[in-house]
Design an enzyme around this catalytic site. Structure first.
Site, short mmCIF file in Angstrom:
data_model
loop_
_atom_site.label_atom_id
_atom_site.label_comp_id
_atom_site.label_asym_id
_atom_site.label_seq_id
_atom_site.Cartn_x
_atom_site.Cartn_y
_atom_site.Cartn_z
N ARG A 164 0.84 -1.20 0.00
CA ARG A 164 0.00 0.00 0.00
C ARG A 164 0.88 1.27 0.00
O ARG A 164 0.54 2.27 -0.63
CB ARG A 164 -0.89 -0.04 1.25
CG ARG A 164 -1.67 1.21 1.53
CD ARG A 164 -2.41 1.08 2.85
NE ARG A 164 -3.12 2.30 3.20
CZ ARG A 164 -3.82 2.46 4.32
NH1 ARG A 164 -3.90 1.47 5.20
NH2 ARG A 164 -4.44 3.59 4.58
N ASN A 171 2.16 2.36 14.80
CA ASN A 171 1.24 1.35 14.25
C ASN A 171 1.29 1.20 12.73
O ASN A 171 0.98 0.15 12.20
CB ASN A 171 -0.20 1.59 14.74
CG ASN A 171 -0.73 2.95 14.40
OD1 ASN A 171 0.02 3.84 14.01
ND2 ASN A 171 -2.03 3.13 14.55
N GLY A 195 0.37 10.65 15.76
CA GLY A 195 0.60 9.96 17.02
C GLY A 195 -0.46 10.34 18.02
O GLY A 195 -1.57 10.73 17.64
N GLY A 246 1.45 15.01 20.11
CA GLY A 246 1.21 16.00 19.06
C GLY A 246 0.67 17.31 19.62
O GLY A 246 0.99 18.40 19.10
N GLU A 270 -2.04 14.53 13.05
CA GLU A 270 -3.07 13.48 13.00
C GLU A 270 -2.94 12.73 14.31
O GLU A 270 -2.01 11.98 14.52
CB GLU A 270 -2.83 12.54 11.81
CG GLU A 270 -3.02 13.20 10.46
CD GLU A 270 -4.45 13.62 10.17
OE1 GLU A 270 -5.37 13.13 10.86
OE2 GLU A 270 -4.65 14.46 9.29
N CYS A 282 -5.78 4.17 14.64
CA CYS A 282 -6.38 5.46 15.02
C CYS A 282 -7.86 5.44 14.69
O CYS A 282 -8.67 6.02 15.40
CB CYS A 282 -5.67 6.60 14.32
SG CYS A 282 -5.60 6.43 12.54
N ARG A 337 -8.98 4.79 7.54
CA ARG A 337 -8.14 5.79 6.86
C ARG A 337 -7.91 5.24 5.46
O ARG A 337 -7.42 4.16 5.28
CB ARG A 337 -6.80 5.91 7.60
CG ARG A 337 -5.98 7.11 7.25
CD ARG A 337 -4.77 7.20 8.17
NE ARG A 337 -3.92 6.03 8.07
CZ ARG A 337 -2.99 5.84 7.15
NH1 ARG A 337 -2.75 6.75 6.26
NH2 ARG A 337 -2.27 4.72 7.12
P1 NAP Z 1 3.11 8.63 20.30
O1 NAP Z 1 3.56 8.03 21.55
O2 NAP Z 1 2.51 9.98 20.31
O3 NAP Z 1 4.40 8.63 19.32
C1 NAP Z 1 4.31 9.09 18.01
C2 NAP Z 1 5.68 9.50 17.54
O4 NAP Z 1 6.14 10.61 18.29
C3 NAP Z 1 6.75 8.43 17.69
O5 NAP Z 1 7.59 8.48 16.56
C4 NAP Z 1 7.49 8.88 18.94
O6 NAP Z 1 8.81 8.42 19.00
C5 NAP Z 1 7.46 10.37 18.73
N1 NAP Z 1 7.69 11.16 19.94
C6 NAP Z 1 7.59 10.82 21.23
N2 NAP Z 1 7.89 11.87 22.02
C7 NAP Z 1 8.18 12.90 21.21
C8 NAP Z 1 8.56 14.25 21.41
N3 NAP Z 1 8.68 14.78 22.62
N4 NAP Z 1 8.77 15.03 20.34
C9 NAP Z 1 8.64 14.53 19.10
N5 NAP Z 1 8.29 13.25 18.83
C10 NAP Z 1 8.07 12.45 19.88
O7 NAP Z 1 2.07 7.68 19.55
P2 NAP Z 1 2.17 6.12 19.28
O8 NAP Z 1 2.03 5.39 20.58
O9 NAP Z 1 3.35 5.82 18.42
O10 NAP Z 1 0.87 5.87 18.39
C11 NAP Z 1 -0.39 5.70 18.94
C12 NAP Z 1 -1.21 6.96 18.87
O11 NAP Z 1 -1.18 7.47 17.55
C13 NAP Z 1 -2.66 6.73 19.18
O12 NAP Z 1 -3.14 7.78 19.99
C14 NAP Z 1 -3.34 6.77 17.83
O13 NAP Z 1 -4.69 7.13 17.87
C15 NAP Z 1 -2.50 7.76 17.13
N6 NAP Z 1 -2.60 7.62 15.68
C16 NAP Z 1 -3.27 8.59 14.98
C17 NAP Z 1 -3.40 8.47 13.61
C18 NAP Z 1 -4.13 9.50 12.83
O14 NAP Z 1 -3.92 9.57 11.65
N7 NAP Z 1 -4.97 10.32 13.43
C19 NAP Z 1 -2.86 7.36 12.95
C20 NAP Z 1 -2.19 6.41 13.70
C21 NAP Z 1 -2.06 6.55 15.06
P3 NAP Z 1 9.22 7.20 19.98
O15 NAP Z 1 8.54 6.01 19.45
O16 NAP Z 1 10.69 7.15 19.88
O17 NAP Z 1 8.74 7.58 21.36
#
Ligand code: NAP
Length: 565
Positions: free
Chosen positions: A185, A238, A314, A318, A333, A367, A520
């Protein structure tokens, strides 16, 4: 569960492409790949493990029907040193001067699977400097050439889908088939972006001044889209490949350079993906990939003065970034609590299938997973029974066996999910199945009779646990949906299209699906969250537009001129 082993086929010669050095603008398009031959060792069992021994083994090309079958081997052997994957900067694979690495824990075995470099602030500074210089050159590269390279990267990515999918299985416990789908994809997304880019960036606007009161036709305004500069891309765990390329493709086609900070879980899949761009021959420095924990280098990256745009996907991180980032365009997002409203006239079998698919695919770690079901009391029993019957057929186990439910990404995530379940139990939710957990593996659970005082009614479990809230009116469902601080997607099930439209309009979410679970994609559809679910809109066209600015040139005539013919 140990590292997966592969049997190499005996005695035959297989061919793999060997790519030329990265292409620099001004030179001819890279020559087609030449062939490099590997001897495949007879019936050798070759395993990848986080050990120096494995590092020796990986040097030996392992192929099956002419393709690599293991991460870090074949064309990917350049991206690893010993047992630590390198980071990518200035068109090369590098070791960090920190001498430190970050471990990636396999969610299934809960043991260290891979290691990546812990990059330093100095390395980030260097990458930003190089990215800025590379972008100036890239902006001078014809659009069709940018598109050509993106098509090439897409083809290489798809060609190497197996080793990249293998990383996704081991880093984020994505079921094997879904892991391959994510890579394919992603290749399609890159190609589509290249095609869309040449169309929308190939167009500008011409405005004439006499349409605004008080003006003669003496000014012609020509406007077109120009790049922003350096785009910082941060995807979540994810979809570390797909949600990275959904940022990389639009950034590059629009003439930007790109710095990627992959999620720690998923970093190795992302590094393999970046190598496909390297093999395609993009100019040095145009794409970089900095690895390390977000908690350690995240702030330094997002607040770096060299960054001209941030595209982040994330969780709540964000929101924090949006408060700290400077005056630059942001694409956010974030999380969701996607509501599924079920009316009395709905097709209940369709509802049940979509609740199971929407709520439990990839163990609910999406998400756009269905995260709360709001169902009219009169049909609730029937739907719950149908959902339970379908849930009983879900397979639970390791991702290598392509199970429906696989371990969630980390122990802390599993603990968080368990906390939500305990809270619901204490407050009297009905458990449709027994809560069962082994390590990071959580069996799928449906919680009925959930009430608004329970945490699970509002919080995003990001796991295979789904609450059902029984409602006595549609308004009650809409009210619950709109009381959430999230507003990513939602869905409504009814046979009455007029009602569906009214409900869709009333729900404060970026997208409402009628008679299907939230999703999505396809990747060219607009994708956006309201409230705490995001800023801006994704989807291929929107992302390209977001990563550009409008530039105008106004031609001032000495006297008004009107076209007469
Ligand atoms: P996350 O903990 O927010 O991490 C996302 C990214 O941010 C990772 O690459 C993480 O790196 C990085 N990160 C962490 N701390 C940071 C900082 N202080 N500054 C900059 N970047 C930083 O999210 P996740 O656990 O990976 O994903 C799950 C979340 O993503 C869920 O809430 C889900 O709903 C959301 N999500 C949203 C969408 C959408 O399109 N709306 C799509 C998919 C997922 P590290 O891994 O090194 O900590």
């Amino acid at each position: 569960m140990g590292a997966v082993s592969h049997l190499a086929l005996g005695g035959a010669w297989f061919s793999l492409p060997l790519y030329k050095e990265p292409w620099t603008p001004g030179l001819a398009t890279p020559a087609p790949p030449t062939k490099l031959f590997f001897v495949v060792r007879s019936t050798a069992v070759i395993a990848r493990a986080a050990s120096p021994k494995a590092a020796v083994v990986k040097k030996e090309a392992v192929t099956s029907a002419g393709r690599e079958v293991m991460a870090g081997t074949g064309v990917f052997s350049d991206i690893i040193d010993g047992d630590v994957y390198k980071y990518y900067a200035d068109g090369e694979w590098n070791k960090s001067s920190s001498g430190k690495s970050v471990s990636i824990v396999n969610p299934t075995t809960r043991k260290a699977q891979y290691k990546v470099q812990a990059c330093t602030q100095e390395e980030v500074n260097k990458v930003m400097e190089i990215a800025k210089a590379a972008q100036k050159q890239w902006a001078r590269t014809p659009l069709w050439k940018r598109a050509e390279l993106l098509h090439k990267a897409a083809a290489i990515l798809k060609q190497h889908k197996d080793p990249i999918a293998e990383c996704l299985v081991k880093e984020i416990a994505k079921p094997a088939k879904d892991a391959v789908t994510e890579v394919v994809r992603s290749g399609d997304l890159i190609s589509y972006t290249a095609e869309e880019g040449v169309r929308i960036l190939g167009e500008g606007k011409l405005l004439v001044s006499d349409s605004f009161p008080g003006n003669e036709r003496s000014k012609y305004c020509i406007s077109s889209k120009i790049p922003l500069g350096v785009v910082l891309a941060i995807p979540p765990f994810n979809y570390p490949v797909n949600l990275a390329v959904s940022k990389i493709g639009p950034a590059l086609i629009a003439g930007n350079s790109l710095v990627l900070k992959p999620p720690t879980q998923g970093a190795v899949a992302a590094l393999h993906m970046v190598h496909c761009f390297h093999l395609a021959g993009f100019p040095k420095g145009l794409i970089s990939c900095i690895t390390g924990k977000g908690s350690e280098i995240g702030d330094f990256l997002t607040m770096h003065p060299g960054v001209n745009c941030i595209s982040f996907t994330g969780g709540d991180t964000g929101i924090a970034i949006s408060k700290k980032a400077g005056m630059i365009p942001l694409q956010m997002e974030l999380g969701g609590k996607d509501a599924c409203i079920v009316l009395e006239d709905a097709d209940l079998d369709l509802v049940a299938s979509n609740i199971v698919k929407g709520g439990y695919s990839y163990s609910g770690q999406r998400c756009t997973a269905v995260k709360v079901v709001l169902i009219m009391e009169s049909v609730a029993d029937a739907v719950v029974e149908k959902v339970k019957a379908k849930m009983a057929k879900l397979t639970v186990g390791p991702p290598e066996q392509d199970c429906d439910i696989t371990p969630v990404v980390s122990e802390s995530s599993a603990n968080f999910i368990e906390g939500l379940v305990k809270d619901a139990k204490e407050k009297g939710a009905t458990f449709c199945q027994e809560f069962k957990r082994e390590g990071n593996l959580i069996w799928p659970l449906l919680l009925d009779h959930v009430r608004p005082d329970m945490r699970i009614a509002w919080e995003e479990p990001f796991g295979p646990v789904l609450p059902v809230i029984r409602i006595s009116s549609v308004e009650e469902g809409i009210h619950h949906c709109n009381a959430s601080n999230f507003g990513l997607q939602g869905c409504v099930f009814t046979r009455d299209i007029n009602k569906a439209i009214m409900i869709s309009d009333a729900m404060e979410s970026g997208t409402i699906q009628i008679n299907s679970a939230p999703a999505r994609g396809p990747d060219h559809f607009p994708f956006q969250g309201l409230k705490d679910s995001g800023i801006g809109s994704q989807g291929i066209t929107n992302s390209i537009n977001m990563m550009t600015k409008i530039k105008s040139t106004v031609i001032n005539l000495p006297s008004p001129s009107y076209t007469m013919g």
